[in-house]
Design a protein around this motif. Sequence first.
Motif: not given
Lengths: 115, 114
Positions: B10-11, B83-85, B107-110
């Motif tokens: 996450a970021l 903003s999204a994954t 995935g990375t949650r942004l």
Amino acid sequence: GAGVSQSPRYKVAKRGQDVALRCDPISGHVSLFWYQQALGQGPEFLTYFQNEAQLDKSGLPSDRFFAERPEGSVSTLKIQRTQQEDSAVYLCASSQGTSGYNEQFFGPGTRLTVL
Amino acid sequence: EDQVTQSPEALRLQEGESSSLNCSYTVSGLRGLFWYRQDPGKGPEFLFTLYSAGEEKEKERLKATLTKKESFLHITAPKPEDSATYLCAVQAPFGGNRDDKIIFGKGTRLHILP
């Protein structure tokens, strides 16, 4: 249609029930994929069709899972005797070509909850 | 074992704060690497395909790059709507006469703060 559609969008089943999930791919798309996505995870491959032929079903977690695409368009993923661990979002994707190298278009998914 | 690992998980960034997402892979014979964006309650949306090391692709504020071991998704001056994954996937041979396999990362949650 404009995109890949899936129905139902949400399904609640009691443990032991059978469920059927439908996917309508983009018209003319040869390839169709099913994925399972658990919460917080990436999609995991289940099975792949090229037209009506199921070329790869290596990702199906058990013999309770069955998929078909009898006329090379609409596909159905059936889960027999559902278990709690089957709870997930089931995604369908289609692509124009005969290999996954092509861009895959995903449907919105069916969220299955097994109680 | 073939693997795809994305980092960070996450970021959180301020609007306008550029950064990069990483996708590391260990597969035998990469056929292609894909980036997707996934919004809550929706299916993944295709962004890019990269086929060989050194290749780069851009789309608006996003730029994807590929090396022999990893791919980066660079986000320049992001906006809240970014903003999204972000999911990375690789396609590699199964071996024998079986079709290729497609493996997704987690995935990375942004999250971009206004």
